[in-house]
Design a protein around this motif. Structure first.
Motif, PDB file in Angstrom:
ATOM      1  N   SER A  64      71.898  32.705  71.581  1.00  0.00           N
ATOM      2  CA  SER A  64      72.012  32.752  73.029  1.00  0.00           C
ATOM      3  C   SER A  64      73.249  33.539  73.434  1.00  0.00           C
ATOM      4  N   GLY A  65      73.036  34.550  74.261  1.00  0.00           N
ATOM      5  CA  GLY A  65      74.142  35.252  74.881  1.00  0.00           C
ATOM      6  C   GLY A  65      74.339  34.691  76.271  1.00  0.00           C
ATOM      7  N   VAL A  66      75.480  34.079  76.521  1.00  0.00           N
ATOM      8  CA  VAL A  66      75.732  33.411  77.803  1.00  0.00           C
ATOM      9  C   VAL A  66      77.119  33.789  78.307  1.00  0.00           C
ATOM     10  N   VAL A  67      77.190  34.242  79.546  1.00  0.00           N
ATOM     11  CA  VAL A  67      78.474  34.555  80.176  1.00  0.00           C
ATOM     12  C   VAL A  67      78.441  34.037  81.610  1.00  0.00           C
ATOM     13  N   VAL A  68      79.523  33.408  82.021  1.00  0.00           N
ATOM     14  CA  VAL A  68      79.704  32.984  83.410  1.00  0.00           C
ATOM     15  C   VAL A  68      81.032  33.548  83.890  1.00  0.00           C
ATOM     16  N   ARG A  69      81.021  34.186  85.028  1.00  0.00           N
ATOM     17  CA  ARG A  69      82.245  34.798  85.554  1.00  0.00           C
ATOM     18  C   ARG A  69      82.396  34.484  87.031  1.00  0.00           C
TER      19      ARG A  69
END
Length: 541
Positions: A64-69
């Motif tokens: 899983s590629g997950v990013v929160v910004r």
């Protein structure tokens, strides 16, 4: 569809993911691995909670590629496998749509014209009549009827020659070479043409509507119809109505390379009508035959045949139709994740910039456009516009870069509006998210693009936390063996909707909401057999 078809592709997918991950392992940032959770730190709590959500058994063995910004604070709240290239499925449409807005412009329209090869001033076209397309994805049966009406209103009553369809604005490569051959009958893999018909209000191009109703008695044929039906299509009905307790086994197929459809199986006596979509072979020809029927309805007699040709430079225009502007066409495209629209836009970009309506000419426009927008384009591998190809690779951090950069574009509001809205019950509001996250803080809050292929699922977009903080997120799951992990994605999105830097969230917030529909409980959409699914094998997912 036999399970044996799925397994080889999952194996291929896992190999591609493993290979890609190995290439970028040095740049991958495991978000929570080095963060010590602190009960007084809402950001640390958020990271711990997302880690917990991603530990769901449905993602066992997956990447899983997950990013929160945060857009307000300009900091990264969570990151896992951010720089790992993954299969994006329909998240690729985020890139395609943004590039199209940059290259073509939000006010871009598609033009369909009808021209006479000879002077029609006396009401008779002494020669051929041409209908010329430039890829309009909204050319419905009603729009074709309006064109025919305009021809009649111009005074034309007779054509001594042929009715010829000109689709040379694009090339004649109908199907992307990466697409699975077995997908061709299904609406999400329709052939691409510069002159194609939209068969319904969803603007699905290159297809016909299939409707079926049980017969009056057991053993009677099921009433099956194709719409719009034209002379270039045929239908063989081999169906039977079953007992009231029998299962629905009805299927409609056509032989590759032609438009001979065959209906088999059956429907239970007294059961509900059945509706789905099936692609046509050579959508140009189908559109031309629909136009021929519309001309006949208007009293315009064509003595010759229906065929194809190139419109002469000195022909006289007798009717024209402009589509809605691109900013409006983005709504059905992005809300309903329309693959055909994506590929039309790719070819349109190629035609408008390089004079070539091809996948190759259009795809090379995307990265420069994203660069102009200010988004990162590193390590993007784009094989098609829709994400149906398994040759696409996209990183979660690049999705975040795009979601951030487009905010400075003058067309941003239109682009953002085109994204599906969680819980929005109007199909042209909620789109593929209309039955997800209902009754949660994400309802009406999350605007995001979905994506589904076998073994691939994605959700990326915008959400506002409870403290009013604007966040962007990208979730790309690859390599899961079961159903798409939409509940996992939804749990993350809901957690972000509840995020505040001044408060913590209890563990109860991570549990499913009683009474809220699960992400996979998606009812059938009009004209489709499996609701909003975008997956490669739509009728099996």
């Amino acid at each position: 569809m036999p399970v044996s078809r799925v397994i080889p592709h999952v194996q291929t997918l896992l190999f591609a993911i493993t290979t890609s991950a190995a290439l970028v392992v040095s740049t991958t940032v495991p978000a929570a691995a080095h963060v010590s959770a602190d009960d007084s730190d809402p950001v640390a709590d958020l990271r711990t909670d997302i880690d917990t959500i991603l530990d769901d058994p449905s993602l066992e063995g997956a990447i899983s590629g997950v990013v929160v910004r945060s857009l307000d604070e300009d900091d990264t709240l969570y990151s896992r496998n951010a720089a790992t290239p993954l299969l994006p499925a329909s998240n690729m449409k985020l890139l395609t749509s943004a590039a199209a807005m940059d290259v073509l412009g939000p006010d871009y329209t598609f033009r369909t014209t009808v021209s006479a090869g000879e002077d029609p001033s006396d009401g008779v076209v002494d020669g051929d009549l041409y209908i010329t397309g430039t890829g309009d994805p909204s050319l419905t049966v009603d729009a074709v009827a309006d064109l025919a009406g305009e021809v009649a209103d111009s005074g034309v009553t007779e054509v001594t020659g042929d009715l010829l369809a000109d689709d040379t604005w694009f090339d004649d490569t109908r199907l992307h070479p990466d697409w699975e051959e077995g997908d061709e009958p299904y609406y999400y893999a329709a052939q691409i043409s510069a002159l194609t018909l939209a068969a319904n209000d969803d603007l699905d191009t290159g297809v016909v509507n299939v409707t079926a109703t049980p017969g009056d008695r057991v053993g009677y044929p099921v009433d099956v119809a194709l719409e719009p039906m034209t002379d270039n299509l045929s239908l063989t009905n081999r169906t039977k109505t079953g007992t009231a307790t029998s299962a629905r086994t009805l299927d409609v197929r056509r032989k590759p390379g032609g438009n001979a459809f065959t209906a088999t199986g059956g429907l239970p006596l007294g059961g509900s009508p059945y509706a789905t979509l099936r692609t046509v072979h050579e959508p140009t020809d189908h559109a031309a035959h629909v136009f021929a029927d519309a001309l006949a309805d208007q009293g315009v007699k064509v003595h010759g045949e229906v065929g194809r040709g190139t419109t002469p430079a000195d022909s006289e225009e007798v009717a024209v139709r402009h589509s809605d502007e691109l900013s409006d066409l983005l709504i059905p495209f992005m809300k309903l994740s329309n693959n055909g629209h994506a590929e039309i836009l790719i070819k349109a970009m190629g035609r408008e910039t390089l004079g070539e309506g091809t996948w190759q000419a259009g795809l090379v426009q995307v990265k420069p456009a994203l660069d102009r927008i200010g988004a990162s384009v590193k390590d993007v591998r784009q094989a098609d516009g829709s994400g149906l190809s398994r040759g696409n690779l996209l990183r979660a951090d690049i999705v975040i870069s795009l979601l951030d950069a487009v905010r400075d574009e003058p067309w941003y509001d239109d682009w953002r509006t085109s994204l599906p809205v969680a819980g929005g019950q109007d199909r042209m509001v909620g789109g593929t998210l209309r039955n997800r996250m209902v009754g949660t803080p994400a309802d009406g809050n999350v605007r995001a693009k979905t994506g589904t292929l076998t073994g691939v699922s994605a959700l990326s977009g915008y959400v506002t936390g409870t403290g009013g903080e604007e966040l962007v997120f990208a979730i790309i799951n690859n390599g899961h063996s079961g159903p798409a992990p939409r509940d996992v994605q939804d749990a993350i999105a809901v957690r972000l909707a509840e995020f505040s830097r001044t408060t913590t969230t209890s563990a109860d917030a991570l549990q499913p909401r009683p009474g809220a529909p699960r992400a996979l409980d998606v009812p059938d959409a009009p004209g489709r057999s499996v609701g909003d699914l975008e997956c490669t094998w739509a009728e099996a997912c």
